[in-house]
Scaffold this active site. Structure first.
Site: not given
Ligand SMILES: *Cc1c(COP(=O)(O)O)cnc(C)c1O
Length: 397
Positions: A38, A137, A276, A325
């Site tokens: 992701k 969540r 800055y 920046m």
């Molecule tokens: C992002 C995520 C993972 C991976 O987590 P890591 O700590 O990066 O290994 C696994 N399961 C879910 C549901 C996630 O959102």
């Protein structure tokens, strides 16, 4: 490199991805490895990372968004791709058309998915039912698991492919965290028992993120969902040691390094203040170097205040003033020391000579986690893919 002029880049070492994937497979086996890619592979580039992880033994991929799954399919990835959250109703038909594996946890989600799966005799879509065991969540209330599984089983367009949950404190070593993880596992088991009792047991179950994979044997089950460890960052130093102990000394290798070059050098008198805010005087007449990377690229402005350093010539050098920046200024020490010249490589994250700056070091300084450091490296930084897997980027998997 011919298409750009600014010397700033992130090296992405695909051999390290492959190595990390194989280490995770070794520790998790017989559970299969699901490589979490992701957020553009935690800022590393989802597609090359996905291919390298598959080469290293992963057999599943996971993404947060339908859009991310579509991009992988369009690039020719054929592996199962899990969606980590329930897709928006409007995205269900695209998810099905692209053969993304949907996570569901609401009645409206189950109904919407059932509606878009064609009544054309195509095989039923396997659904991964997510149970909220305490992360709070997303996920179904444990009391809802049997009714939702029943809805899925009763819809000829769907089948229950898996049940899963997510751990909130798998990286916590303290007794409270360990107890909470145990409680989450217990709630999950009891939901599975109720599914069993209703004749609805799913063929696979999964629980572990990277920390759970390495540190919680009972969380490994059929599939482990690893993100951060795949990128070569242990969830905690203690888990790095546990991994080494469990694999005969294997270590995760950082995949990303962030590099630039010196573009300007001058000597300035003691008492001069740079950048800055003119925050800190030079203690003595010093050589200072400028490099063309800044907070617009993901180098946090606060890194100066928190004592951030870079590597030049294999030596740690402190920032000499606040990050701007597009540029940083570096204190290269008293005039007459090791020479620093325009064109010298500057390492913000990664190794140079025998020195290394890790994402964890920044995270520690900044009061955050390595995940955020990596994901913040901006789109203005080209990712240069290296390693044996680099050629795979252009070939269908
Ligand atoms: C992002 C995520 C993972 C991976 O987590 P890591 O700590 O990066 O290994 C696994 N399961 C879910 C549901 C996630 O959102």
């Amino acid at each position: 490199m011919a298409d750009r002029w600014r010397p700033v880049w992130a090296d992405i070492d695909l051999d390290a991805v492959e190595h990390n994937a194989s280490v995770l497979c070794a520790v998790a086996g017989p559970a299969a490895l699901c490589a979490v890619v992701k957020a553009d592979g935690y800022g590393h580039g989802a597609l090359p990372v996905a291919r390298a992880a598959l080469a290293g033994g992963a057999s599943w991929l996971a993404v947060a968004l339908v859009e991310e799954g579509v991009a992988l399919r369009e690039a020719g990835i054929e592996t199962p791709i899990l969606l980590l959250s329930e897709p928006p109703v409007e995205a269900m038909s695209e998810a099905v058309a692209r053969r993304l594996v949907p996570t569901l946890y609401t009645r409206s989600g189950v109904r919407a998915l059932g509606t878009v799966v064609g009544a054309d005799g195509s095989p039923p879509v396997g659904v991964h039912l997510k149970v909220d065991t305490g992360m709070h969540r997303v996920g179904a209330d444990p009391a809802d698991v049997v009714p939702l599984a029943r809805m899925i089983a009763d819809d000829p367009a769907l089948r229950l492919g898996a049940a899963w949950t997510h751990l909130a404190v798998a990286d916590g070593a303290g007794p409270t965290d360990r107890e909470f993880t145990a409680l989450q596992l217990e709630r999950f088991e009891s939901a599975l028992d109720r599914l069993d009792g209703a004749g609805l047991r799913p063929p696979i179950t999964h629980v572990a993120n990277s920390a759970g994979t390495i540190g919680v044997a009972a969380a490994r089950r059929d599939l482990v969902r690893c993100g951060i460890a795949l990128y070569g960052v242990a969830p905690t130093p203690a888990l790095a040691e546990e991994l080494a102990a469990a694999t005969g000394g294997q270590r995760l290798e950082p995949v990303l390094s962030l590099r630039t070059r010196v573009t300007f050098v001058r000597d300035l008198d003691a008492g001069e203040r740079l950048s800055y805010g003119r925050r800190r005087p030079l203690a003595e007449r010093s050589t200072v170097a400028t490099a063309p990377i800044g907070y617009a690229d993901g180098v946090p402005r606060r890194l100066f205040d928190e004592g951030g350093e870079v590597l030049i010539g294999g030596v740690r050098r402190p920032l000499a003033g606040v990050v701007t920046m597009d540029q940083i200024v570096v204190d290269c020490g008293p005039v007459g020391g090791a020479p620093v010249e325009v064109g010298d490589e500057v390492v913000l994250l990664g190794r140079q000579g025998s020195e290394e700056i890790t994402a964890d070091e920044w995270a520690e300084l900044l009061g955050t986690i390595s995940y955020e450091v990596l994901c913040d490296i901006g789109p203005r930084v080209p990712r240069l893919v290296r390693g044996a897997g680099a050629g795979r980027a252009d070939r269908p998997s």
